[in-house]
Scaffold this motif. Structure first.
Motif, PDB file in Angstrom:
ATOM      1  N   THR A 323       0.816  -1.212   0.000  1.00  0.00           N
ATOM      2  CA  THR A 323       0.000   0.000   0.000  1.00  0.00           C
ATOM      3  C   THR A 323       0.850   1.263   0.000  1.00  0.00           C
ATOM      4  OG1 THR A 323      -0.186  -0.276   2.399  1.00  0.00           O
ATOM      5  CG2 THR A 323      -2.014  -1.065   1.072  1.00  0.00           C
ATOM      6  N   LEU A 324       2.053   1.193   0.588  1.00  0.00           N
ATOM      7  CA  LEU A 324       2.953   2.340   0.571  1.00  0.00           C
ATOM      8  C   LEU A 324       3.439   2.627  -0.845  1.00  0.00           C
ATOM      9  CD1 LEU A 324       4.507   4.476   2.162  1.00  0.00           C
ATOM     10  CD2 LEU A 324       6.314   2.786   2.531  1.00  0.00           C
ATOM     11  N   VAL A 325       3.766   1.581  -1.573  1.00  0.00           N
ATOM     12  CA  VAL A 325       4.159   1.775  -2.977  1.00  0.00           C
ATOM     13  C   VAL A 325       3.035   2.422  -3.768  1.00  0.00           C
ATOM     14  CG1 VAL A 325       4.712   0.548  -5.122  1.00  0.00           C
ATOM     15  CG2 VAL A 325       5.877  -0.071  -3.001  1.00  0.00           C
ATOM     16  N   GLY A 326       1.806   1.953  -3.546  1.00  0.00           N
ATOM     17  CA  GLY A 326       0.671   2.563  -4.227  1.00  0.00           C
ATOM     18  C   GLY A 326       0.499   4.027  -3.876  1.00  0.00           C
ATOM     19  N   ALA A 327       0.660   4.362  -2.585  1.00  0.00           N
ATOM     20  CA  ALA A 327       0.516   5.755  -2.166  1.00  0.00           C
ATOM     21  C   ALA A 327       1.578   6.646  -2.801  1.00  0.00           C
ATOM     22  CB  ALA A 327       0.590   5.843  -0.642  1.00  0.00           C
ATOM     23  N   LEU A 328       2.807   6.146  -2.877  1.00  0.00           N
ATOM     24  CA  LEU A 328       3.878   6.949  -3.463  1.00  0.00           C
ATOM     25  C   LEU A 328       3.692   7.116  -4.967  1.00  0.00           C
ATOM     26  CD1 LEU A 328       6.960   5.574  -1.482  1.00  0.00           C
ATOM     27  CD2 LEU A 328       5.713   7.709  -1.108  1.00  0.00           C
ATOM     28  N   LEU A 329       3.193   6.076  -5.628  1.00  0.00           N
ATOM     29  CA  LEU A 329       2.954   6.183  -7.063  1.00  0.00           C
ATOM     30  C   LEU A 329       1.832   7.165  -7.386  1.00  0.00           C
ATOM     31  CD1 LEU A 329       3.274   2.473  -8.273  1.00  0.00           C
ATOM     32  CD2 LEU A 329       4.870   4.362  -8.677  1.00  0.00           C
ATOM     33  N   SER A 330       1.012   7.490  -6.401  1.00  0.00           N
ATOM     34  CA  SER A 330      -0.078   8.438  -6.658  1.00  0.00           C
ATOM     35  C   SER A 330       0.459   9.812  -7.039  1.00  0.00           C
ATOM     36  CB  SER A 330      -0.983   8.551  -5.423  1.00  0.00           C
ATOM     37  OG  SER A 330      -0.301   9.149  -4.340  1.00  0.00           O
ATOM     38  N   TRP A 331       1.698  10.104  -6.680  1.00  0.00           N
ATOM     39  CA  TRP A 331       2.285  11.386  -7.074  1.00  0.00           C
ATOM     40  C   TRP A 331       2.383  11.489  -8.596  1.00  0.00           C
ATOM     41  CZ3 TRP A 331       2.680  15.956  -5.266  1.00  0.00           C
ATOM     42  CH2 TRP A 331       3.589  16.862  -5.780  1.00  0.00           C
ATOM     43  N   GLN A 332       2.693  10.370  -9.252  1.00  0.00           N
ATOM     44  CA  GLN A 332       2.724  10.368 -10.709  1.00  0.00           C
ATOM     45  C   GLN A 332       1.332  10.593 -11.286  1.00  0.00           C
ATOM     46  OE1 GLN A 332       5.612  10.352 -12.343  1.00  0.00           O
ATOM     47  NE2 GLN A 332       6.621  10.218 -10.346  1.00  0.00           N
ATOM     48  N   LEU A 333       0.329  10.066 -10.602  1.00  0.00           N
ATOM     49  CA  LEU A 333      -1.050  10.293 -11.038  1.00  0.00           C
ATOM     50  C   LEU A 333      -1.410  11.772 -10.934  1.00  0.00           C
ATOM     51  CD1 LEU A 333      -3.595   8.696 -11.968  1.00  0.00           C
ATOM     52  CD2 LEU A 333      -4.281   8.653  -9.567  1.00  0.00           C
TER      53      LEU A 333
END
Length: 428
Positions: A323-333
């Motif tokens: 879930t941390l990886v997903g949260a950090l990737l949200s910056w690209q979104l």
């Protein structure tokens, strides 16, 4: 005889010429002197003016104006303020069995420690916003911190489940105040980056709470997992400074106010905000994303543990990393949002949430379940950052604080509903 008069005439002419020359010379000299005096006076005045412009308190030189410092919106500080609030949702998840034993209730009943926290945040959001409204975000920060400490103290000493649930609800109300204040302060950054950082911080807090809660339960006991939101106090002082620095300038006395703003302030309910189509769309989508995300935050680690046989620490670590990886990737979104446009972005967020729910609920492999959790974290964190701006974009600036509070209320209703929905579906 004739030569003498001529000599006198020449003498007289010479004298007159000399006198005229001297007079003209004197006039020219005076004129030059006056011109020089005027020039010197203008130069002096210009120099004095330049000195007044370029010289300020504490200035050592008056050669050039000093550029105004860039205003920092303090995204990292505000993220630290908001992250522990989300940590309070997920922190006790993997310690519920120990909490159920300690409180002499069933594990399903102990899940009220999570549900009550979500309800407390949902109820506390408008209450704490109103309590600190007259003093702006700084007042909300102070009120939230006081309620947070009071609720955490009750949760730590509660001898039974009802008092522990009451403490958790009170603690959550204070955490909600800090969360709303963080978004209110960050909302003054029109680029959307500061709200995005706060949303990512909130997502990181919620996701890392699984692992941190399991580790804290193993070292300090299950009660310590109930008070993880106290970590927000680490950012209290810098957050208050940011709140003071970003406070809106007061309107001039006797200034003319727009009729729409005056009418909105007189409404007993924020009907103008609720009528706005942009706000309704953003808040409704945020509610759906949040409900799915926090349902998976409760249920997905249990599925992973059932599929792998891992203990609480191992399950918490795997779920937190995903879930941390997903949260950090949200910056690209968030960065891709301007190119995609808000309509496409809304469709992408909704599709991502549905896909995440399907993967985490039905996949027979733990890795795919974790990918579903990561996807849900990605779209929820990205959505919270992006939809905050969409919720306030068509409203007057005087109503932005109210709109952000109501938008966060929609998010927090999902926080409360998610674990309850997951418990009902898994129990069935």
């Amino acid at each position: 005889m004739t030569a003498e008069p001529r000599t006198k005439a020449e003498t007289r002419t010479t004298a007159e010429t000399r006198t005229t020359t001297e007079t003209r010379t004197t006039t020219e000299t005076r004129t030059t002197t006056d011109t020089r005096t005027t020039t010197d006076t203008c130069t002096t005045a210009r120099a004095d003016t330049a000195a007044d412009v370029h010289t300020g308190p504490g200035s050592e030189t008056a050669s050039a104006p000093t550029p105004a410092p860039r205003r920092s919106h303090g995204g990292p500080v505000l993220a630290l303020l908001a992250a522990p609030a989300a940590m309070g949702v997920s922190g006790p998840t993997l310690a519920l069995s120990d909490a159920a034993t300690g409180l002499a209730v069933s594990p399903g009943t102990a899940a009220w420690l999570l549900t009550a926290y979500g309800i407390g945040m949902a109820v506390g959001t408008p209450l704490l916003t109103a309590a600190g409204g007259r003093r702006g975000p700084a007042g909300t920060v102070r009120a939230g911190a006081a309620v947070l400490v009071l609720g955490a103290a009750l949760a730590l000493v509660a001898p039974n489940l009802p008092l522990a649930v009451a403490g958790r609800a009170l603690e959550a109300a204070g955490a909600a105040g800090l969360n709303v204040a963080a978004f209110q302060i960050a909302g003054r950054d029109r680029s959307g980056r500061a709200p995005g950082l706060v949303a990512i911080g909130s997502a990181v807090g919620g996701t890392s709470g699984l692992f941190i809660g399991a580790a804290v339960a193993g070292t300090l006991g299950w009660r310590a997992t109930l008070v993880l939101p106290l970590l927000s106090l680490l950012a209290l002082v810098p957050a208050l400074r940011l709140a003071a620095r970003t406070a809106p300038e007061p309107e001039p006395a006797g200034g003319r106010q727009q009729p729409r703003t005056a009418a909105a302030r007189s409404l007993p309910l924020p009907l103008d905000v609720l009528r706005d189509p942009g706000f309704r769309t953003a808040a409704g989508l945020m509610l759906a994303l949040s409900t799915v995300n926090f349902a998976l935050l409760y249920a997905a680690p249990r599925r992973v543990a059932a599929l792998t046989g891992w203990n609480g620490m191992e399950t918490g670590a795997a779920a937190s990393i995903a879930t941390l990886v997903g949260a950090l990737l949200s910056w690209q979104l968030i960065r891709a949002a301007p190119a995609l446009g808000m309509r496409r972005m809304r469709l992408l967020l909704a599709a991502g949430s549905l896909t995440a729910a399907a993967l985490a609920s039905f996949a027979p492999w733990s890795a795919v379940v974790l990918i579903g959790s990561a996807t849900s974290s990605l779209v929820t964190a990205g959505g919270q950052g992006l939809l905050t701006g969409a919720a306030t974009g068509r409203l007057p600036e005087a109503r932005h604080g109210t709109a952000i509070g109501l938008f966060n209320l929609a998010f927090l209703i999902g926080v409360a509903a998610g674990p309850a929905v997951a418990e009902a579906l898994t129990a069935a």
